[in-house]
Design a protein around this motif. Structure first.
Motif, mmCIF file in Angstrom:
data_model
loop_
_atom_site.group_PDB
_atom_site.id
_atom_site.type_symbol
_atom_site.label_atom_id
_atom_site.label_comp_id
_atom_site.label_asym_id
_atom_site.label_seq_id
_atom_site.Cartn_x
_atom_site.Cartn_y
_atom_site.Cartn_z
ATOM 1 N N LEU A 124 0.845 -1.190 0.000
ATOM 2 C CA LEU A 124 0.000 0.000 0.000
ATOM 3 C C LEU A 124 0.884 1.245 0.000
ATOM 4 N N LYS A 125 0.287 2.383 -0.359
ATOM 5 C CA LYS A 125 0.997 3.642 -0.204
ATOM 6 C C LYS A 125 1.328 3.819 1.281
ATOM 7 N N ASP A 126 2.391 4.545 1.568
ATOM 8 C CA ASP A 126 2.815 4.736 2.957
ATOM 9 C C ASP A 126 1.690 5.276 3.833
ATOM 10 N N GLU A 127 0.919 6.235 3.316
ATOM 11 C CA GLU A 127 -0.180 6.813 4.091
ATOM 12 C C GLU A 127 -1.259 5.769 4.392
ATOM 13 N N GLU B 84 -1.037 13.399 10.064
ATOM 14 C CA GLU B 84 -0.403 14.704 9.844
ATOM 15 C C GLU B 84 0.909 14.816 10.607
ATOM 16 N N GLN B 85 0.938 14.296 11.827
ATOM 17 C CA GLN B 85 2.177 14.328 12.610
ATOM 18 C C GLN B 85 3.255 13.466 11.961
ATOM 19 N N LYS B 86 2.863 12.321 11.457
ATOM 20 C CA LYS B 86 3.843 11.410 10.868
ATOM 21 C C LYS B 86 4.354 11.899 9.509
ATOM 22 N N PHE B 87 3.457 12.435 8.676
ATOM 23 C CA PHE B 87 3.815 12.769 7.301
ATOM 24 C C PHE B 87 3.975 14.269 7.046
ATOM 25 N N SER B 88 3.783 15.095 8.067
ATOM 26 C CA SER B 88 3.977 16.551 7.969
ATOM 27 C C SER B 88 3.190 17.186 6.830
ATOM 28 N N ARG B 89 1.943 16.756 6.689
ATOM 29 C CA ARG B 89 1.032 17.380 5.728
ATOM 30 C C ARG B 89 -0.398 17.179 6.208
ATOM 31 N N LYS B 90 -1.330 17.905 5.639
ATOM 32 C CA LYS B 90 -2.736 17.838 6.038
ATOM 33 C C LYS B 90 -3.421 16.609 5.452
ATOM 34 N N PHE B 91 -4.341 16.027 6.225
ATOM 35 C CA PHE B 91 -5.173 14.924 5.771
ATOM 36 C C PHE B 91 -6.627 15.274 6.061
#
Length: 109
Positions: A20-23, A47-54
């Motif tokens: 799967l994709k990492d997210e 968001e904390q793990k990937f430093s972007r908005k979900f």
């Protein structure tokens, strides 16, 4: 060979033989720990793990898209790297994935 211990609690798609994709991989881990009810909380964790908005609504859609794939793999009793299937895993009672996938506990089946 079955290996007891920390390897039994990873709850990853890779352990099921899926890519799967990492997210999505991280979302699966979070759903297995928290369940699929708190999408706002899961979005914050991502968001904390990937430093972007979900977007929680988008996560719900993604979960609905990957859920049947994961369910099929789990129901096939795929063996994970620890040597267990989801049905024989000693941590299955702490894993929320069974409830979220609507699968019956087939231990001994």
């Amino acid at each position: 060979q079955v290996v007891e211990g920390e390897s039994c609690v990873s709850h990853t798609a890779k352990d099921l033989g899926l890519t799967l994709k990492d997210e999505d991989e991280e979302m699966l881990v979070l759903v297995s720990k928290k369940g699929a009810g708190d999408w706002v909380g899961i979005a914050k964790d991502l968001e904390q793990k990937f430093s972007r908005k979900f977007d929680p609504k988008e996560l719900t859609k993604r979960w609905k898209a990957i859920k049947p794939i994961i369910k099929q793999k789990v129901e096939s009793k795929a063996q994970m790297k620890c040597g267990h299937s989801c049905f024989t895993c000693p941590t299955r009672h702490d894993c929320k994935l069974h409830d979220e996938l609507d699968i019956e506990d087939l231990v001994g089946a």
